[in-house]
Design a protein around this motif. Structure first.
Motif, short mmCIF file in Angstrom:
data_model
loop_
_atom_site.label_atom_id
_atom_site.label_comp_id
_atom_site.label_asym_id
_atom_site.label_seq_id
_atom_site.Cartn_x
_atom_site.Cartn_y
_atom_site.Cartn_z
N ALA A 1 0.84 -1.21 0.00
CA ALA A 1 0.00 0.00 0.00
C ALA A 1 0.87 1.26 0.00
N ALA A 2 1.99 1.20 0.73
CA ALA A 2 2.91 2.34 0.76
C ALA A 2 3.56 2.55 -0.60
N VAL A 3 3.98 1.47 -1.25
CA VAL A 3 4.58 1.58 -2.58
C VAL A 3 3.57 2.19 -3.56
N GLU A 4 2.33 1.73 -3.48
CA GLU A 4 1.29 2.21 -4.39
C GLU A 4 1.01 3.70 -4.18
N GLY A 5 1.22 4.19 -2.96
CA GLY A 5 0.92 5.57 -2.65
C GLY A 5 2.07 6.54 -2.79
N VAL A 6 3.22 6.09 -3.28
CA VAL A 6 4.39 6.97 -3.41
C VAL A 6 4.12 8.09 -4.41
N ASN A 7 4.43 9.31 -4.00
CA ASN A 7 4.33 10.47 -4.87
C ASN A 7 5.61 10.53 -5.73
N LEU A 8 5.46 10.35 -7.05
CA LEU A 8 6.63 10.26 -7.92
C LEU A 8 7.41 11.57 -7.98
N SER A 9 6.70 12.69 -7.89
CA SER A 9 7.40 13.97 -7.89
C SER A 9 8.26 14.11 -6.64
N LEU A 10 7.70 13.69 -5.50
CA LEU A 10 8.46 13.74 -4.24
C LEU A 10 9.63 12.76 -4.29
N LYS A 11 9.43 11.61 -4.94
CA LYS A 11 10.50 10.61 -5.05
C LYS A 11 11.71 11.16 -5.79
N LYS A 12 11.46 11.99 -6.82
CA LYS A 12 12.57 12.57 -7.58
C LYS A 12 13.41 13.51 -6.72
N ILE A 13 12.75 14.10 -5.72
CA ILE A 13 13.44 15.07 -4.87
C ILE A 13 14.09 14.40 -3.66
N THR A 14 13.35 13.51 -3.00
CA THR A 14 13.80 12.96 -1.72
C THR A 14 14.27 11.52 -1.79
N GLY A 15 14.06 10.82 -2.92
CA GLY A 15 14.48 9.42 -3.01
C GLY A 15 13.69 8.55 -2.06
N LYS A 16 14.41 7.85 -1.17
CA LYS A 16 13.76 6.94 -0.23
C LYS A 16 12.78 7.66 0.70
N GLY A 17 12.99 8.96 0.91
CA GLY A 17 12.10 9.71 1.78
C GLY A 17 10.66 9.64 1.34
N ALA A 18 10.42 9.55 0.02
CA ALA A 18 9.06 9.46 -0.49
C ALA A 18 8.39 8.16 -0.05
N TYR A 19 9.17 7.07 0.05
CA TYR A 19 8.61 5.80 0.50
C TYR A 19 8.28 5.85 1.99
N PHE A 20 9.17 6.45 2.78
CA PHE A 20 8.91 6.55 4.21
C PHE A 20 7.69 7.43 4.48
N TYR A 21 7.56 8.51 3.72
CA TYR A 21 6.42 9.39 3.89
C TYR A 21 5.13 8.67 3.53
N SER A 22 5.14 7.93 2.42
CA SER A 22 3.95 7.18 2.02
C SER A 22 3.62 6.10 3.05
N ALA A 23 4.66 5.42 3.57
CA ALA A 23 4.43 4.39 4.59
C ALA A 23 3.81 4.98 5.84
N PHE A 24 4.28 6.17 6.22
CA PHE A 24 3.71 6.83 7.40
C PHE A 24 2.24 7.16 7.18
N LYS A 25 1.90 7.66 5.99
CA LYS A 25 0.50 7.97 5.70
C LYS A 25 -0.37 6.72 5.73
N VAL A 26 0.13 5.63 5.15
CA VAL A 26 -0.63 4.38 5.15
C VAL A 26 -0.82 3.90 6.59
N TRP A 27 0.25 3.92 7.36
CA TRP A 27 0.18 3.47 8.76
C TRP A 27 -0.80 4.32 9.55
N LEU A 28 -0.83 5.62 9.29
CA LEU A 28 -1.66 6.54 10.07
C LEU A 28 -3.13 6.48 9.68
N ARG A 29 -3.40 6.30 8.38
CA ARG A 29 -4.76 6.49 7.88
C ARG A 29 -5.50 5.21 7.51
N GLN A 30 -4.78 4.21 7.03
CA GLN A 30 -5.48 3.03 6.52
C GLN A 30 -5.60 1.94 7.58
#
Length: 282
Positions: free
Chosen positions: A137-166
C-alpha cells in the motif's frame, strides 16, 4: 559482443552523462553497444521484448526498471547485467556489485552469467521480493514527484501515511506443503536477503536458492505492527514475526501487492519459485 543497453534517464541517482559514459566504457571493452532510453513507465519491458541479434542486455536504472526488463524478456531471457541508478538499488547491494562505473561496465561485458531464481506471482515475475500488506500500500501511494526530490524519503512518507490512515487488512497465506496461516497483517516473500536498500530482512534468502524465505506477521494493531516492522528492519526477527522456507505459496485477502518495489495490484495471487531461470551477470 553486441549489447542492448536499456537505460532509464529518470532513475533515482541519474547524473548528467552517466549513460553516455557507461556506453563508452563498454565500447572500450570491445562491445558493440546500442543505447535505448526509456520514455515512460513500462517502456523498458517493451524494449526488452525484442532481443534478436543481441547477446546480452545491460540495464541502467533501479530495481523497478530491472523488473520491467525481466518481464519483457520472458519466457526466453537473455543474460542481464546491471548499472545501478535507482533509489534503493537492492540488487546491486545484494550482489555486491562494484561501486565504480568503469568496473560495472567491465563486468557487464566480460562477466560470466550465473543462473538466478525468479519468483512468479500470477503472470508477473520478480527477482528480489514480493510484499502483500502495508508495504505494498505504501509503494502504491508513493508520490513520484516527491520521489525525484527525496528518493527513499518518499517511501517513508507514504508508509507513514498508510500506517496513520489506513486500517490494517487481514491476509491469509497457504504454503506449498499445505500449511495455512490465517489473520496476517504482512507477508514478504524474500528471494533476496535485503529489502528496501541495506535492511537485511531474511538472512538465509538468496537469488540463487530454489526456495523463498517468507516473513509473516500476525494480525495486530497499528502500533504493535510498527514496532514489529522496526525490529525486522534491525534484523531482529522474533515473535510475533516468523520466517518460513517454501518453494511456493498462495496469498489471499484484501491487501495490496508489490513486486520488486513496484505496485502490482491486489494481494490475491499464487507465487512460485522458478529456479535457475535468469542468466544474471553479477
Amino acid at each position: 559482443m553486441r549489447l542492448k543497453f536499456i537505460a532509464n534517464p529518470a532513475a533515482g541517482s541519474h547524473q548528467a552523462g552517466i549513460i553516455e559514459r557507461a556506453a563508452e566504457y563498454m565500447r572500450r571493452q570491445g562491445a558493440e553497444v546500442e543505447v535505448f532510453l526509456t520514455e515512460y513507465a513500462g517502456h523498458a519491458g517493451e524494449l526488452a521484448a525484442d532481443t534478436a541479434g543481441f547477446e546480452r542486455l545491460v540495464v541502467a536504472g533501479g530495481d523497478g526498471t530491472i523488473n520491467e526488463v525481466i518481464n519483457g524478456m520472458m519466457p526466453e531471457p537473455r543474460p542481464v547485467a546491471v548499472i545501478p541508478m535507482g533509489t534503493a538499488n537492492v540488487l546491486a547491494l545484494e550482489c555486491a556489485l562494484p561501486e565504480e562505473l568503469a568496473a560495472q561496465c567491465a563486468l557487464a561485458v566480460r562477466g560470466k552469467p550465473r543462473l538466478a531464481t525468479l519468483g512468479r506471482a500470477g503472470e508477473r515475475y520478480f527477482l528480489l521480493m514480493a510484499g502483500a500488506g502495508m508495504d505494498a500500500a505504501a509503494v502504491e501511494g508513493v508520490n513520484l514527484s516527491l520521489k525525484k526530490i527525496t528518493g527513499k524519503g518518499a517511501y517513508f512518507y507514504s508508509a507513514f501515511k498508510v500506517w496513520l490512515r489506513q486500517p490494517v487488512r487481514e491476509i491469509c497465506c497457504r504454503l506449498a506443503d499445505g500449511t495455512i496461516f490465517h489473520h496476517l497483517s504482512q507477508v514478504v516473500v524474500c528471494n533476496s536477503r535485503l529489502y528496501g536498500g541495506p535492511f537485511c530482512l531474511a538472512p538465509a534468502a538468496s537469488i540463487f536458492s530454489p526456495r523463498f524465505e517468507v516473513v509473516i506477521l500476525p494480525f495486530m494493531g497499528r502500533f504493535s505492527l510498527l514496532l514489529c516492522l522496526l525490529s525486522l528492519f534491525k534484523g531482529q526477527t522474533r515473535p510475533p514475526g516468523r520466517i518460513l522456507t517454501t518453494a511456493g505459496l498462495t496469498v489471499s485477502g484484501r491487501g495490496r501487492l508489490q513486486l520488486d518495489g513496484e505496485a502490482a495490484g491486489e494481494a490475491a495471487v499464487e507465487i512460485e519459485a522458478c529456479p535457475a531461470l535468469l542468466p544474471l551477470i553479477v
